[in-house]
Design an enzyme around this catalytic site. Structure first.
Site, PDB file in Angstrom:
ATOM      1  CE  LYS A  20      -2.865   0.785   3.647  1.00 24.69           C
ATOM      2  NZ  LYS A  20      -2.661   2.159   4.185  1.00 24.69           N
ATOM      3  CB  SER A  21       3.777   2.314   2.039  1.00 29.98           C
ATOM      4  OG  SER A  21       3.177   2.228   3.296  1.00 29.98           O
ATOM      5  NE  ARG A  25       6.240   6.573   0.898  1.00 32.94           N
ATOM      6  CZ  ARG A  25       5.342   6.350   1.862  1.00 32.94           C
ATOM      7  NH1 ARG A  25       4.260   5.602   1.616  1.00 32.94           N
ATOM      8  NH2 ARG A  25       5.516   6.862   3.074  1.00 32.94           N
ATOM      9  N   GLY A  92      -4.749   8.117   5.498  1.00 28.96           N
ATOM     10  CA  GLY A  92      -3.819   9.043   6.148  1.00 28.96           C
ATOM     11  C   GLY A  92      -2.617   9.311   5.251  1.00 28.96           C
ATOM     12  NE  ARG A 120      -5.375   8.263  11.109  1.00 26.62           N
ATOM     13  CZ  ARG A 120      -4.718   7.473  10.270  1.00 26.62           C
ATOM     14  NH1 ARG A 120      -5.306   7.034   9.185  1.00 26.62           N
ATOM     15  NH2 ARG A 120      -3.478   7.134  10.532  1.00 26.62           N
ATOM     16  CG  ASP A 314       0.329  -0.086   9.393  1.00 22.60           C
ATOM     17  OD1 ASP A 314       0.013   0.735  10.284  1.00 22.60           O
ATOM     18  OD2 ASP A 314       0.640   0.268   8.243  1.00 22.60           O
ATOM     19  CE  LYS A 341      -0.342   4.073  12.890  1.00 25.95           C
ATOM     20  NZ  LYS A 341       0.415   4.783  11.862  1.00 25.95           N
ATOM     21  NE  ARG A 345      -5.322   0.031  12.902  1.00 24.95           N
ATOM     22  CZ  ARG A 345      -4.647   0.249  11.781  1.00 24.95           C
ATOM     23  NH1 ARG A 345      -3.323   0.252  11.796  1.00 24.95           N
ATOM     24  NH2 ARG A 345      -5.284   0.447  10.646  1.00 24.95           N
ATOM     25  NE  ARG A 387      -2.731  -1.996   8.109  1.00 23.98           N
ATOM     26  CZ  ARG A 387      -2.531  -2.547   6.915  1.00 23.98           C
ATOM     27  NH1 ARG A 387      -2.766  -3.838   6.729  1.00 23.98           N
ATOM     28  NH2 ARG A 387      -2.091  -1.838   5.900  1.00 23.98           N
TER      29      ARG A 387
HETATM   30  C1  S3P Z   1       2.416   4.739   6.198  1.00 19.13           C
HETATM   31  C2  S3P Z   1       3.001   5.042   7.388  1.00 19.13           C
HETATM   32  C3  S3P Z   1       2.482   4.593   8.695  1.00 19.13           C
HETATM   33  C4  S3P Z   1       1.511   3.435   8.538  1.00 19.13           C
HETATM   34  C5  S3P Z   1       0.530   3.674   7.438  1.00 19.13           C
HETATM   35  C6  S3P Z   1       1.242   3.871   6.113  1.00 19.13           C
HETATM   36  C7  S3P Z   1       3.013   5.278   4.965  1.00 19.13           C
HETATM   37  O1  S3P Z   1       1.814   5.666   9.315  1.00 19.13           O
HETATM   38  O2  S3P Z   1       0.837   3.209   9.744  1.00 19.13           O
HETATM   39  O3  S3P Z   1      -0.366   2.583   7.313  1.00 19.13           O
HETATM   40  O4  S3P Z   1       2.666   4.800   3.862  1.00 19.13           O
HETATM   41  O5  S3P Z   1       3.858   6.186   5.058  1.00 19.13           O
HETATM   42  P1  S3P Z   1       2.607   6.751  10.196  1.00 19.13           P
HETATM   43  O6  S3P Z   1       3.549   7.425   9.309  1.00 19.13           O
HETATM   44  O7  S3P Z   1       1.559   7.695  10.675  1.00 19.13           O
HETATM   45  O8  S3P Z   1       3.237   5.974  11.301  1.00 19.13           O
END
Ligand code: S3P
Length: 427
Positions: A20-21, A25, A92, A120, A314, A341, A345, A387
């Protein structure tokens, strides 16, 4: 949705969806690069689709097909003013990273999202962006979305982040691309470094040293090919399931094992789990491997704390489930970030595990789980947190009776085929 105790071992080979991250990006950096970026194994989850739709609203053509997505980037200064709100949905990552990009644009924009996003904390990005000269306001005055961003010329800063958050770090580094001097961020513990790796891959001058990342402004970013590795955060559910259910043996192919993300594997090792890494290689700067996971009868509780926390942030909900089935006590500390989150959680896991008969105590920054008790089925509200839904679906495999998960469809956020993949491993 109802779940029963596993009647047979989990068996088979599976490819979990793309990370996902990294998927987020790839869209963002592709959009601000010159030329076309081709992304394969892109995660078609609701969060990443929110990112696509935000950039489409800013004039970026994105073709989405089952084989790949193509992002026709317009360069660092090629975005156009959106003519409506940018809806980040539940994400987020979308909200915080896009804010960094928007802060330096020659136009104004507004970001919003669902009820969870609107609760958030965004103060964590408003503070550093404001130090850079950005004009960013929380419209309700509560440091949450909706956010109004009037693009402004930005100045480079050094930011000492109070939280180990890749979203904060990435937001500041992305704003740094639009600043007049270099920008750097130091974190209290190293968070995931996908932004640093991928921006470099696209041509940015970005360096990392220990817990500090630094970026030069105004790079020429060039569209690239990205193969997104399988998401270790999604693999985590099946890792836990296979370790817990007697007789299981599964192969998870092509999972990202970036050391800033592999804390789950390190904790499993501490639990005494039988996990082998096969075919270790690198793809687009990201390390990947196949994970062979076998049922391990006598997992032993452990302590999870400190710099390990950001590397498995996560995965803590499903690690808590695994800890409940292990022998002895597991202590999780320094995980207060879990309170902010998609849901709180810590609270939700403590309540849900207690309802299943687990002896678990919530603390200020974590939980203490007494393992080795029989789990029993219960009704669990996911709180619309993907999650949480997936973690309790895995807990149900070890629980007597029926477990009912309310609002279980929220897995669409990060893993739309989760339930069918789980069923596949059980047939
Ligand atoms: C993420 C960073 C994390 C993670 C989120 C994805 C990202 O959050 O919990 O699911 O893609 O940069 P935080 O940066 O708030 O810790």
């Amino acid at each position: 949705m109802e779940f029963q105790k596993a009647k047979q071992p989990l068996r088979g080979t599976i490819r979990v969806p793309g990370d996902k991250s990294i998927s987020h990006r790839a869209v963002m950096f592709g959009a601000i690069s010159k030329g076309t970026t081709e992304v394969t194994n892109f995660l078609q989850g609701a969060d990443c689709l929110s990112t696509i739709s935000c950039f489409q609203k800013m004039g970026i053509e994105i073709e989405n097909s089952p084989e790949h997505i193509l992002i026709h980037g317009k360069g660092l200064h090629g975005l156009s003013a959106p003519d409506s709100l940018l809806d980040c949905g539940n994400s987020g990552t979308t909200t915080r990273l896009i804010s960094g990009i928007l802060a330096g644009q020659p136009f104004s924009s507004e970001l919003t999202g669902d009820a969870s996003i609107k609760s958030r904390p965004m103060g964590r990005i408003i503070t550093p962006l404001s130090q850079m000269g950005a004009d960013i306001t929380s419209l309700q005055g509560n440091n949450c979305a909706p956010l109004r961003i009037n693009g402004k010329p930005l100045h480079g800063i050094h930011y000492n982040s109070p939280v180990a958050s890749a979203q904060v770090k990435s937001c500041v580094l992305l704003a740094g691309l639009y600043a007049d001097t270099p920008t750097s961020v130091t974190e209290p513990a190293l968070s995931r470094n996908h932004t640093e790796l991928m921006l470099k891959y696209f041509g940015a001058n970005i360096t990392s040293c220990n817990k500090t990342a630094a970026v030069e402004p105004d790079p020429v970013l060039t569209g690239s090919q990205i193969f997104v590795p399988g998401d270790i955060s999604s693999a985590a559910y099946f890792i836990a399931a296979a370790l817990m259910v007697p007789g299981s043996e599964i192969l998870l192919q092509n999972v990202g094992i970036n050391p800033t993300r592999d804390g789950m594997l390190r904790v499993c090792k501490a639990f005494g789990a039988d996990i082998e890494l096969l075919n270790v290689s690198t793809s687009g700067g990201e390390p990947v491997a196949d994970l062979l996971v076998r049922y391990t009868p006598s997992l032993k509780g452990t302590v999870i704390e400190g710099e390990l926390i950001p590397t498995l942030i996560d995965e803590i909900p499903v690690i808590a489930v695994l800890a409940a089935t292990a022998q002895g006590t597991t202590v999780i500390r320094n995980a207060e970030e879990l309170k902010v989150k998609e849901s709180n959680r810590l609270d939700v896991m403590v309540k849900g595990l207690s309802a299943m008969g687990v002896c678990v105590e919530g603390t200020d920054d974590g939980m203490i789980i007494q393992g080795g008790q029989e789990l029993k089925g219960a009704v669990i509200d996911s709180m619309l947190d993907h999650r949480i839904a997936m973690s309790f679906a895995i807990a149900s495999l070890a629980a007597s009776g029926t477990t009912e998960i309310l609002r279980a469809e929220c897995v669409d956020i990060s893993y739309p085929q989760f339930y069918s993949d789980l069923a596949k491993l059980q047939t």
